[in-house]
Design an enzyme around this catalytic site. Sequence first.
Site, PDB file in Angstrom:
ATOM      1  N   ARG A   1       0.838  -1.201   0.000  1.00  0.00           N
ATOM      2  CA  ARG A   1       0.000   0.000   0.000  1.00  0.00           C
ATOM      3  C   ARG A   1       0.876   1.257   0.000  1.00  0.00           C
ATOM      4  NH1 ARG A   1      -3.731   2.776   4.100  1.00  0.00           N
ATOM      5  NH2 ARG A   1      -5.263   3.787   2.738  1.00  0.00           N
TER       6      ARG A   1
ATOM      7  N   HIS B   1       0.685   4.291  -2.769  1.00  0.00           N
ATOM      8  CA  HIS B   1       0.495   5.707  -2.416  1.00  0.00           C
ATOM      9  C   HIS B   1       1.723   6.545  -2.780  1.00  0.00           C
ATOM     10  CE1 HIS B   1      -3.197   5.423   0.445  1.00  0.00           C
ATOM     11  NE2 HIS B   1      -3.283   4.568  -0.552  1.00  0.00           N
TER      12      HIS B   1
ATOM     13  N   ASN C   1      -3.866   9.162   3.302  1.00  0.00           N
ATOM     14  CA  ASN C   1      -2.703   8.608   3.998  1.00  0.00           C
ATOM     15  C   ASN C   1      -2.904   8.575   5.509  1.00  0.00           C
ATOM     16  OD1 ASN C   1      -1.038   7.977   1.827  1.00  0.00           O
ATOM     17  ND2 ASN C   1      -0.214  10.067   1.694  1.00  0.00           N
TER      18      ASN C   1
ATOM     19  N   HIS D   1      -6.514  -5.894  -2.487  1.00  0.00           N
ATOM     20  CA  HIS D   1      -7.411  -5.976  -1.328  1.00  0.00           C
ATOM     21  C   HIS D   1      -7.792  -7.428  -1.023  1.00  0.00           C
ATOM     22  CE1 HIS D   1      -8.739  -1.458  -1.717  1.00  0.00           C
ATOM     23  NE2 HIS D   1      -7.486  -1.603  -1.290  1.00  0.00           N
TER      24      HIS D   1
HETATM   25  C1  HEM Z   1      -8.801   1.528  -6.375  1.00  0.00           C
HETATM   26  C2  HEM Z   1      -8.700   2.448  -5.440  1.00  0.00           C
HETATM   27  C3  HEM Z   1      -8.354   2.132  -4.013  1.00  0.00           C
HETATM   28  C4  HEM Z   1      -8.991   2.616  -2.922  1.00  0.00           C
HETATM   29  C5  HEM Z   1     -10.158   3.581  -2.918  1.00  0.00           C
HETATM   30  C6  HEM Z   1      -8.354   2.040  -1.756  1.00  0.00           C
HETATM   31  C7  HEM Z   1      -8.721   2.325  -0.451  1.00  0.00           C
HETATM   32  C8  HEM Z   1      -8.238   1.661   0.661  1.00  0.00           C
HETATM   33  C9  HEM Z   1      -8.687   1.874   2.015  1.00  0.00           C
HETATM   34  C10 HEM Z   1      -9.751   2.876   2.441  1.00  0.00           C
HETATM   35  C11 HEM Z   1      -8.009   1.024   2.823  1.00  0.00           C
HETATM   36  C12 HEM Z   1      -8.138   0.896   4.344  1.00  0.00           C
HETATM   37  C13 HEM Z   1      -7.171   1.873   4.995  1.00  0.00           C
HETATM   38  C14 HEM Z   1      -7.267   1.959   6.498  1.00  0.00           C
HETATM   39  O1  HEM Z   1      -8.275   1.611   7.098  1.00  0.00           O
HETATM   40  O2  HEM Z   1      -6.280   2.426   7.085  1.00  0.00           O
HETATM   41  C15 HEM Z   1      -7.116   0.269   1.970  1.00  0.00           C
HETATM   42  C16 HEM Z   1      -6.245  -0.698   2.409  1.00  0.00           C
HETATM   43  C17 HEM Z   1      -5.357  -1.361   1.596  1.00  0.00           C
HETATM   44  N1  HEM Z   1      -5.108  -1.087   0.264  1.00  0.00           N
HETATM   45 FE1  HEM Z   1      -6.256   0.013  -0.955  1.00  0.00          FE
HETATM   46  N2  HEM Z   1      -7.351   1.236  -2.162  1.00  0.00           N
HETATM   47  C18 HEM Z   1      -7.294   1.258  -3.526  1.00  0.00           C
HETATM   48  C19 HEM Z   1      -6.372   0.615  -4.322  1.00  0.00           C
HETATM   49  C20 HEM Z   1      -5.310  -0.115  -3.850  1.00  0.00           C
HETATM   50  C21 HEM Z   1      -4.187  -0.563  -4.643  1.00  0.00           C
HETATM   51  C22 HEM Z   1      -3.987  -0.208  -6.116  1.00  0.00           C
HETATM   52  C23 HEM Z   1      -3.375  -1.268  -3.812  1.00  0.00           C
HETATM   53  C24 HEM Z   1      -2.067  -1.932  -4.105  1.00  0.00           C
HETATM   54  C25 HEM Z   1      -1.680  -2.328  -5.302  1.00  0.00           C
HETATM   55  C26 HEM Z   1      -4.006  -1.287  -2.510  1.00  0.00           C
HETATM   56  C27 HEM Z   1      -3.542  -1.960  -1.405  1.00  0.00           C
HETATM   57  C28 HEM Z   1      -4.137  -1.943  -0.159  1.00  0.00           C
HETATM   58  C29 HEM Z   1      -3.767  -2.836   0.917  1.00  0.00           C
HETATM   59  C30 HEM Z   1      -2.780  -3.978   0.837  1.00  0.00           C
HETATM   60  C31 HEM Z   1      -4.519  -2.457   2.031  1.00  0.00           C
HETATM   61  C32 HEM Z   1      -4.450  -3.042   3.454  1.00  0.00           C
HETATM   62  C33 HEM Z   1      -3.372  -2.297   4.208  1.00  0.00           C
HETATM   63  C34 HEM Z   1      -3.191  -2.727   5.647  1.00  0.00           C
HETATM   64  O3  HEM Z   1      -3.681  -3.761   6.074  1.00  0.00           O
HETATM   65  O4  HEM Z   1      -2.506  -1.979   6.367  1.00  0.00           O
HETATM   66  N3  HEM Z   1      -5.155  -0.547  -2.563  1.00  0.00           N
HETATM   67  N4  HEM Z   1      -7.268   0.691   0.670  1.00  0.00           N
END
Ligand code: HEM
Length: 318
Positions: free
Chosen positions: A60, A64, A92, A190
């Site tokens: 992630r 970002h 972030n 995800h």
């Molecule tokens: C398509 C648009 C995307 C949106 C709107 C989005 C949004 C989010 C949100 C809201 C969270 C939860 C954050 C939190 O509660 O702190 C999250 C977690 C995460 N996102 Fe996305 N995301 C997107 C795309 C991506 C992409 C492209 C990747 C990587 C290639 C990614 C990887 C992750 C991962 C691995 C987590 C879990 C992180 C953790 O457990 O700490 N996301 N994302």
Amino acid sequence: MASFKPIAIFLLVGLMLGASKAQLSPTFYAKSCPNVFKIVRAVVQKALATDARAGARLIRLHFHDCFVDGCDGSVLLVNQSGIVSELGARGNDNITGFNIVDNIKAALEKACPGIVSCADILAIASVESVYLSGGPYWEVQLGRRDSRTANLQGAIDGLPSPFENVSQLKDKFCRVGLDSTDLVALSGAHTFGRSRCQFFDRRLNVSNPDSTLDASYAAQLRRACARGRDTFVNLDPTTPDAFDKNYFTNLQSRFGLLGSDQVLFSTPGSDTVGIVNMFARSQQQFFNSFGQSMINMGNIKPLTGNKGEIRSNCRRLN
Ligand code: HEM
Ligand SMILES: *[C@@H]1O[C@H](CO)[C@@H](O)[C@H](O)[C@H]1NC(C)=O
Ligand SMILES: *[C@@H]1O[C@H](CO)[C@@H](O)[C@H](O)[C@H]1NC(C)=O
Ligand SMILES: *[C@@H]1O[C@H](CO)[C@@H](O)[C@H](O)[C@H]1NC(C)=O
Ligand SMILES: *[C@@H]1O[C@H](CO)[C@@H](O)[C@H](O)[C@H]1NC(C)=O
């Protein structure tokens, strides 16, 4: 036969454009830091042993980083003289994984001081994280350098939000040169990690039920989120820490957690629907596309040559 010719030329031109844009190479550290992959893998493996989310946190951060002025390590910079950190952006908010990056940097500075950029650390940590979680391995392009700037406004404007619809998501990806296949494949990240309730609990309103969310799953989420809006729940309820294609089969059964996940499948007429179905059918297809899309994302505006610097502390300018 004749129809193949224009396609071949198209591919060649595409390759040339890609090359002139990126100037990265998979063997960039072959002489200067030959064990870079082994060293990063060992630190990620150690982190995963005590923290199932370690890999999710790292990929992630790379995402970002790349979406704001390219993959240049800018997301890692904290507030300091001349720098307003990107960490002040809503997208972030409380993002984590910095301590793992610090540990990787420390191990690399010991083996090959001053050689490996923080931007490249995020790219390598991403492939190792995915691979160690059961996912694909792709040929990581390297040679990025670290920025001497951060762009808070770029983070506010450029990072996608979980409340956006398909056209808004496609637009954010399009702005950095990524298409619908990249959007769907990369959203497949995800398949592991967690999200706080505040990012999806508007979907749980009992007097206004979200028809694209399975009712029993919604009830389960309501119980979990009763503990507060900062509660973390699994992004993939079926196999929370494994990198697999379940993210896509979940979407088909209305088990997508974030609104931005479910719209990829539940928006009638969207070109993303067929792509979700393709990845739900074939894990191999998903893995191949994911690797290609990670390379595409990693190619966003890298600093190369003598631009930027190799930071010795990923959180601060030299
Ligand atoms: C398509 C648009 C995307 C949106 C709107 C989005 C949004 C989010 C949100 C809201 C969270 C939860 C954050 C939190 O509660 O702190 C999250 C977690 C995460 N996102 Fe996305 N995301 C997107 C795309 C991506 C992409 C492209 C990747 C990587 C290639 C990614 C990887 C992750 C991962 C691995 C987590 C879990 C992180 C953790 O457990 O700490 N996301 N994302
Ligand atoms: C960084 O400093 C700015 C003011 O210069 C402040 O508004 C912002 O909240 C700070 N960001 C973080 C992440 O502490
Ligand atoms: C972010 O983390 C801090 C502590 O590190 C905590 O006090 C705050 O509530 C968190 N914010 C959110 C929105 O989770
Ligand atoms: C997405 O949201 C934007 C802004 O609210 C709106 O203009 C657009 O029509 C929406 N598109 C779809 C497909 O719902
Ligand atoms: C839930 O939905 C109802 C009906 O649309 C709305 O009036 C109410 O404000 C919503 N509640 C919350 C907490 O968003």
